[in-house]
Design a protein around this motif. Structure first.
Motif, PDB file in Angstrom:
ATOM      1  N   UNK A 198      -4.525  -4.534  18.019  1.00 47.64           N
ATOM      2  CA  UNK A 198      -3.186  -4.070  17.660  1.00 47.64           C
ATOM      3  C   UNK A 198      -2.188  -5.137  18.073  1.00 47.64           C
ATOM      4  N   UNK A 199      -1.268  -5.549  17.197  1.00 58.43           N
ATOM      5  CA  UNK A 199      -0.288  -6.578  17.563  1.00 58.43           C
ATOM      6  C   UNK A 199       0.499  -6.185  18.810  1.00 58.43           C
ATOM      7  N   UNK A 243       6.229  -1.205   8.076  1.00 59.76           N
ATOM      8  CA  UNK A 243       6.444  -1.747   9.416  1.00 59.76           C
ATOM      9  C   UNK A 243       5.152  -2.356   9.959  1.00 59.76           C
ATOM     10  N   UNK A 244       4.042  -1.646   9.821  1.00 57.55           N
ATOM     11  CA  UNK A 244       2.793  -2.162  10.372  1.00 57.55           C
ATOM     12  C   UNK A 244       2.312  -3.395   9.629  1.00 57.55           C
ATOM     13  N   UNK A 245       2.435  -3.427   8.316  1.00 57.10           N
ATOM     14  CA  UNK A 245       2.030  -4.616   7.563  1.00 57.10           C
ATOM     15  C   UNK A 245       2.869  -5.825   7.999  1.00 57.10           C
ATOM     16  N   UNK A 302      -2.616   4.629  -0.191  1.00 56.81           N
ATOM     17  CA  UNK A 302      -1.683   4.118  -1.198  1.00 56.81           C
ATOM     18  C   UNK A 302      -0.523   3.391  -0.548  1.00 56.81           C
ATOM     19  N   UNK A 303      -0.004   3.950   0.544  1.00 55.72           N
ATOM     20  CA  UNK A 303       1.128   3.326   1.232  1.00 55.72           C
ATOM     21  C   UNK A 303       0.747   1.962   1.799  1.00 55.72           C
ATOM     22  N   UNK A 304      -0.427   1.865   2.423  1.00 51.13           N
ATOM     23  CA  UNK A 304      -0.839   0.579   2.988  1.00 51.13           C
ATOM     24  C   UNK A 304      -1.135  -0.423   1.877  1.00 51.13           C
ATOM     25  N   UNK A 305      -1.731   0.045   0.782  1.00 52.20           N
ATOM     26  CA  UNK A 305      -1.964  -0.855  -0.353  1.00 52.20           C
ATOM     27  C   UNK A 305      -0.646  -1.436  -0.856  1.00 52.20           C
ATOM     28  N   UNK A 306       0.376  -0.594  -0.957  1.00 48.93           N
ATOM     29  CA  UNK A 306       1.694  -1.068  -1.410  1.00 48.93           C
ATOM     30  C   UNK A 306       2.284  -2.050  -0.411  1.00 48.93           C
ATOM     31  N   UNK A 307       2.177  -1.736   0.896  1.00 50.90           N
ATOM     32  CA  UNK A 307       2.740  -2.617   1.917  1.00 50.90           C
ATOM     33  C   UNK A 307       1.995  -3.946   1.974  1.00 50.90           C
TER      34      UNK A 307
END
Length: 444
Positions: free
Chosen positions: A37-38, A106-108, A130-135
């Motif tokens: 985790x960053x 934010x996480x991406x 879907x949200x992470x794919x978009x980010x």
């Protein structure tokens, strides 16, 4: 109004500290946080600052769809014949179709800055994937999604949407990972979110790949507080304020994101706005679970958190709100519930779909099954208020649209939806009996 420039961190307003994470039983180390985790997210997880500035690049991405609408549901009120004032905060009008994009972006952003090349995620109903794919597309990252098999089969166009955004999507349990093969061999072919999480974590063995958690971590709830902060300003502009705040509960990002900014005024002792979480009767972790240390996924190789849980080996019955089929609840929400600062209720899916169908016909938005839980929660609260002769303002989170959920609505309208599910006490107790050995609670 302007998009929020800071996230609200509830931790400084609590008069207690969260129980620390514990290493897994199989680990001899003392670390409590995943080193992948960053550091920027770890700092947010542990910060005692009330306001966390939102980087300008994230604010710029947010402005593509934020602030989101806050609408008084007058048509719905009329259909219910209620004297209550019902408002909904609609989070479905973005590329991902849900509130999940608030933390995905934010996480991406932070993972990209930390050198990640690829994000591996688990998704139930598909909103988080879907949200992470978009980010990932926004920040030039690859994306690999493990989606619970039953949800993928019921919602094939979620997979299409993720692939359209450049992601690779695999049904979980899969044959790609050791944990996937193990659970498939044990006959759990339909999968659970806990299994999908374990598969996504295992895939971080690939160079440049990092796991991305969507709902249970404190920083994920933090990023979603833009919802509650906006809603507070919008209701003030309408010369009103909520008496009751309601949201569906999976691991917690939706509920926490809307409720925490309103809960702030009544902390540390409570007694202000009622914040009510609504979970499915088929996966009742707050209402029937146990507050104990448990694993966040089925691998049992990651740090344990103290949370309300049904046990990481609990396999929830099949239901249409796939995004709420998680065995546990975020540690911060669990601690608030344990201290009586928030409320929890559980309802059956047919009554939830009845309320969602009425809402859609009145307000012109078809709620996702997960969001339908908050809609039904508002119906119940409005009916109670009418019986008591009160006129509360009820704010609910409409966290996403249900346009990929037509098979579920078709089953409801045709009278073919599965009968109401009562999870036997013995099943829950059998799962809880397999909880890991508890550390000395006197020091937590």
């Amino acid at each position: 109004m302007q998009t929020s420039q800071s996230w609200y961190n509830i931790l400084p307003d609590l008069d207690f500290t969260l129980p620390p994470d514990r290493p897994p039983e199989t680990d001899s180390g003392s670390g409590s946080l995943d080193p992948q985790v960053p550091l920027s997210l770890i700092r947010q997880e542990m910060s005692r600052e009330r306001w966390i500035p939102i980087p300008e690049e994230i604010q710029r991405r947010y402005r593509q769809w934020r602030p989101t609408p806050l609408v008084r549901a007058t048509g719905f009120e009329k259909a219910l014949g209620t004297q209550a004032r019902i408002y909904y905060k609609y989070e479905g009008a973005n590329l991902s179709g849900s509130h999940k994009l608030n933390t995905a972006i934010a996480q991406a952003y932070y993972y990209k800055a930390a050198g990640a090349k690829r994000l591996a995620v688990a998704t139930g109903a598909g909103q988080w994937g879907t949200a992470v794919a978009a980010a990932c597309q926004m920040f030039g990252l690859e994306c690999h999604v493990y989606m619970v098999r039953t949800s993928l089969e019921n919602k094939p166009y979620r997979k299409t949407m993720m692939e359209l955004l450049g992601a690779t999507v695999v049904a979980s349990p899969s044959d790609e990972t050791e944990v996937g093969r193990r659970f498939a061999a044990e006959g759990q072919h339909g999968g659970t979110l806990s299994i999908a999480l374990a598969e996504a974590m295992e895939s971080t063995h690939d160079p440049g790949t990092r796991f991305c958690a969507g709902s249970g971590e404190t920083y994920a709830l933090l990023h979603n507080t833009v919802m509650g902060l906006e809603a507070g300003e919008q209701m003030s502009e309408m010369d009103d304020r909520p008496d009751i705040v309601i949201a569906g509960l999976g691991a917690g990002s939706n509920f926490g994101g809307l409720a925490f900014p309103f809960l702030r005024d009544s902390l540390p002792s409570g007694g202000g706005v009622r914040c009510v979480s609504v979970e499915p009767a088929a996966c009742p972790k707050l209402t029937r679970g146990r507050y104990a240390y448990d694993y966040t996924d089925s691998s049992e190789k990651n740090p344990m958190q103290k949370m309300y849980t049904l046990g990481s080996r609990f396999a929830p019955p099949l239901m249409h709100a796939g995004g709420l089929r998680y065995h546990a609840t975020a540690k911060i929400i669990s601690a608030l519930y344990d201290r009586g600062l928030i409320e929890a209720v559980a309802y059956q899916q047919r009554e939830i779909f009845a309320s969602a169908t009425l809402f859609g016909s009145c307000e012109g938005i078809v709620p996702a099954p997960e969001s339908a839980h908050s809609v039904h929660g508002a119906v119940v609260e409005a009916a109670r208020a009418d019986r008591d002769g009160t006129r509360p303002a009820i704010l609910l989170s409409l966290s996403g649209h249900g346009l990929f959920d037509m098979a579920a609505y078709q089953a409801y309208l045709a009278g073919e939806m599965d009968s109401d599910i009562e999870v036997p006490d013995e099943l829950i107790e059998r799962s809880l009996a397999q909880l890991p050995r508890q550390p000395d609670l006197a020091v937590t």
